[in-house]
Scaffold this active site. Structure first.
Site, PDB file in Angstrom:
ATOM      1  N   ASN A  14       1.012  -1.140   0.156  1.00 12.60           N
ATOM      2  CA  ASN A  14       0.002  -0.064   0.077  1.00 12.60           C
ATOM      3  C   ASN A  14       0.751   1.171  -0.031  1.00 12.60           C
ATOM      4  OD1 ASN A  14      -1.364   2.217   0.945  1.00 12.60           O
ATOM      5  ND2 ASN A  14      -3.068   0.938   1.512  1.00 12.60           N
ATOM      6  N   HIS A  17       0.832   6.402   1.735  1.00  9.77           N
ATOM      7  CA  HIS A  17       1.774   7.079   2.672  1.00  9.77           C
ATOM      8  C   HIS A  17       2.800   7.627   2.012  1.00  9.77           C
ATOM      9  CE1 HIS A  17      -1.308   6.909   5.303  1.00  9.77           C
ATOM     10  NE2 HIS A  17      -0.908   5.490   5.690  1.00  9.77           N
ATOM     11  N   HIS A  50      -5.547   3.752  -1.835  1.00 12.31           N
ATOM     12  CA  HIS A  50      -6.877   3.965  -1.323  1.00 12.31           C
ATOM     13  C   HIS A  50      -7.255   5.539  -1.590  1.00 12.31           C
ATOM     14  CE1 HIS A  50      -9.734   4.011   2.711  1.00 12.31           C
ATOM     15  NE2 HIS A  50     -10.377   4.542   1.584  1.00 12.31           N
ATOM     16  N   ARG A  52      -9.176   8.254  -0.850  1.00 16.34           N
ATOM     17  CA  ARG A  52     -10.179   8.616  -0.019  1.00 16.34           C
ATOM     18  C   ARG A  52     -11.068   9.895  -0.377  1.00 16.34           C
ATOM     19  NH1 ARG A  52      -8.596   6.279   5.456  1.00 16.34           N
ATOM     20  NH2 ARG A  52     -10.415   7.424   6.243  1.00 16.34           N
ATOM     21  N   ARG A  56      -6.960  12.779   0.948  1.00 11.20           N
ATOM     22  CA  ARG A  56      -5.558  13.158   1.841  1.00 11.20           C
ATOM     23  C   ARG A  56      -4.392  12.720   1.439  1.00 11.20           C
ATOM     24  NH1 ARG A  56      -7.354   9.894   7.297  1.00 11.20           N
ATOM     25  NH2 ARG A  56      -9.346  10.991   6.898  1.00 11.20           N
ATOM     26  N   GLU A  77      -8.533   0.366  -3.115  1.00  6.87           N
ATOM     27  CA  GLU A  77      -9.289   0.571  -1.674  1.00  6.87           C
ATOM     28  C   GLU A  77     -10.426   1.621  -2.128  1.00  6.87           C
ATOM     29  OE1 GLU A  77      -7.139   0.738   1.565  1.00  6.87           O
ATOM     30  OE2 GLU A  77      -6.196  -1.128   1.387  1.00  6.87           O
ATOM     31  N   THR A 108      -8.317   3.295   8.170  1.00  8.31           N
ATOM     32  CA  THR A 108      -9.642   2.540   8.489  1.00  8.31           C
ATOM     33  C   THR A 108      -9.594   1.786   9.629  1.00  8.31           C
ATOM     34  OG1 THR A 108      -9.081   2.502   5.917  1.00  8.31           O
ATOM     35  CG2 THR A 108     -10.903   1.246   6.778  1.00  8.31           C
ATOM     36  N   GLU A 158     -10.773  -9.359   2.721  1.00  5.58           N
ATOM     37  CA  GLU A 158      -9.468  -8.835   3.589  1.00  5.58           C
ATOM     38  C   GLU A 158      -9.818  -9.021   4.987  1.00  5.58           C
ATOM     39  OE1 GLU A 158      -6.970  -6.155   1.876  1.00  5.58           O
ATOM     40  OE2 GLU A 158      -6.380  -5.724   3.856  1.00  5.58           O
ATOM     41  N   HIS A 197      -3.706  -4.787   7.715  1.00  7.66           N
ATOM     42  CA  HIS A 197      -3.511  -3.468   8.497  1.00  7.66           C
ATOM     43  C   HIS A 197      -2.846  -3.797   9.775  1.00  7.66           C
ATOM     44  CE1 HIS A 197      -5.670   0.359   9.119  1.00  7.66           C
ATOM     45  NE2 HIS A 197      -5.348   0.244  10.290  1.00  7.66           N
TER      46      HIS A 197
HETATM   47  N1  PXP Z   1      -5.801  -3.274   3.670  1.00  8.48           N
HETATM   48  C1  PXP Z   1      -6.761  -2.211   3.948  1.00  8.48           C
HETATM   49  C2  PXP Z   1      -8.175  -2.683   3.434  1.00  8.48           C
HETATM   50  C3  PXP Z   1      -6.384  -0.984   4.303  1.00  8.48           C
HETATM   51  O1  PXP Z   1      -7.502  -0.071   4.592  1.00  8.48           O
HETATM   52  C4  PXP Z   1      -5.038  -0.505   4.957  1.00  8.48           C
HETATM   53  C5  PXP Z   1      -5.031   0.660   5.075  1.00  8.48           C
HETATM   54  O2  PXP Z   1      -5.079   1.813   4.515  1.00  8.48           O
HETATM   55  C6  PXP Z   1      -4.152  -1.610   4.518  1.00  8.48           C
HETATM   56  C7  PXP Z   1      -4.490  -2.951   4.237  1.00  8.48           C
HETATM   57  C8  PXP Z   1      -2.734  -1.433   5.297  1.00  8.48           C
HETATM   58  O3  PXP Z   1      -2.737  -0.995   6.509  1.00  8.48           O
HETATM   59  P1  PXP Z   1      -1.323  -0.728   7.106  1.00  8.48           P
HETATM   60  O4  PXP Z   1      -0.991   0.622   6.341  1.00  8.48           O
HETATM   61  O5  PXP Z   1      -1.499  -0.318   8.438  1.00  8.48           O
HETATM   62  O6  PXP Z   1      -0.290  -1.675   6.583  1.00  8.48           O
END
Ligand code: PXP
Length: 246
Positions: A14, A17, A50, A52, A56, A77, A108, A158, A197
Site C-alpha cells: 500500500n 503514505h 486508497h 479517500r 488526503r 481501496e 481505516t 480481506e 492492517h
Molecule cells: N488493507 C486495507 C483494506 C487498508 O485499508 C489498509 C490501510 O489503508 C491496509 C491494508 C494497510 O494497512 P497498513 O497501512 O496499516 O499496513
C-alpha cells in the site's frame, strides 16, 4: 512452517503514505508512482491504493498513473459510495477492496459491516463484478461477516488485522486465532482470504503462517521503514519474513 500453505503468499504494498508525504508540501515529490515501480522491480505482487473521499493521500490522477507505470495488479481501496463506484468502473482496477470510511478517522479503523449493510452493498458488488473487477470486502474476522460476504457473492475478503496488531500477550493470541479461524471458514466456502492492517516485521510471521491466506496488504510500516532503509530493502525484508513463515 505449515505443510498445507499455498506456494506463495502474495504481498500487496500500500503506497498511500508516499502520497501523504508528497502532499505535505503540495508538490510532486515523493511520487507514489516511483514507489510502485520499485515494488514491481523487487518482486512485490501488487499495489494497493486508497482513494479517500477527502483525497488526503492518493489523488484521482495517481490511479491512472500507477496503472500506466506498472503491470502489477492494482487493488483499489474504496468506500461504498457512488463516486467511488463510478471511478472504479472508469479505471477498472484488477481488484476493488470495499472499506468503511469515516472522514474524521486517521486510518481505516474497523471492518466493513457487510452483514448490516447487505442491501446497500449488493448492487455495488454486482456492478463492480460485472465490470470484471475482483471484489474484496475488508471485514473484521467474525463469522457473521464471512456469512455476509458469502451472501453478497464476494470472491475475496480481506481480514482486518488491526485488533491483532494492537493487542498484546494472551489477547493477541485470541485475535490470531480469530483470524486463522475466519481464514479457514472463508476458504472452506470458496472465498479467498487476504489480510492486512497494522502489519510489521515483528507481527507479520504468525499471520503469514495461516495456510489459507493468499495475500497480505501492508503499507504504513513499510513506508516508514523505507525512510531508514529504502523501499526496496523494506519490501524484500517483509517478503523474506513472509516466506520464512510458510
Ligand atoms: N488493507 C486495507 C483494506 C487498508 O485499508 C489498509 C490501510 O489503508 C491496509 C491494508 C494497510 O494497512 P497498513 O497501512 O496499516 O499496513
Amino acid at each position: 512452517m505449515s505443510r498445507h500453505a499455498p506456494a506463495r503468499l502474495r504481498l500487496g504494498v500500500n503506497i498511500d503514505h508516499v502520497a501523504t508525504i508528497r502532499n505535505a508540501r503540495g508538490g510532486e515529490h515523493p511520487d507514489p508512482v516511483r514507489a510502485a515501480e520499485i515494488v514491481a522491480q523487487v518482486g512485490g505482487d501488487g499495489i494497493t491504493a486508497h482513494l479517500r473521499e477527502d483525497r488526503r493521500h492518493i489523488r484521482d490522477e495517481d490511479i491512472a498513473r500507477i496503472q500506466a507505470a506498472t503491470s502489477l495488479p492494482l487493488n483499489f481501496e474504496m468506500a461504498a459510495t457512488e463516486e467511488m463506484v463510478a471511478f472504479a468502473l472508469r479505471h477498472k482496477p484488477h481488484a476493488a477492496c470495499i472499506v468503511p470510511e469515516r472522514r474524521e478517522e486517521r486510518t481505516t479503523e474497523g471492518g466493513l459491516d457487510a452483514a448490516g449493510q447487505h442491501n446497500r452493498l449488493a448492487p455495488i458488488v454486482t456492478r463492480l463484478a460485472d465490470a470484471g473487477i475482483r471484489v474484496s470486502l475488508f471485514i473484521a474476522p467474525e463469522p457473521r461477516q464471512i456469512e455476509a460476504a458469502m451472501k453478497l457473492g464476494a470472491p475475496v475478503v480481506e481480514l482486518h488485522t488491526g485488533e491483532y496488531a494492537h493487542a498484546e500477550g494472551e489477547a493477541r493470541a485470541v485475535e490470531l486465532r480469530r483470524i486463522a479461524d475466519m481464514a479457514a471458514l472463508a476458504a472452506k466456502n470458496g472465498i479467498e482470504p487476504h489480510a492486512g492492517h497494522g502489519l510489521t516485521y515483528d507481527n507479520v510471521s504468525a499471520i503469514a503462517a495461516i495456510p489459507q491466506l493468499a495475500e497480505l496488504n501492508i503499507g504504513h510500516y513499510l513506508i516508514g521503514e523505507a525512510i531508514f532503509t529504502g523501499l526496496a530493502s523494506a519490501v524484500l525484508k517483509m517478503r523474506e519474513l513472509m516466506d520464512a513463515a510458510r
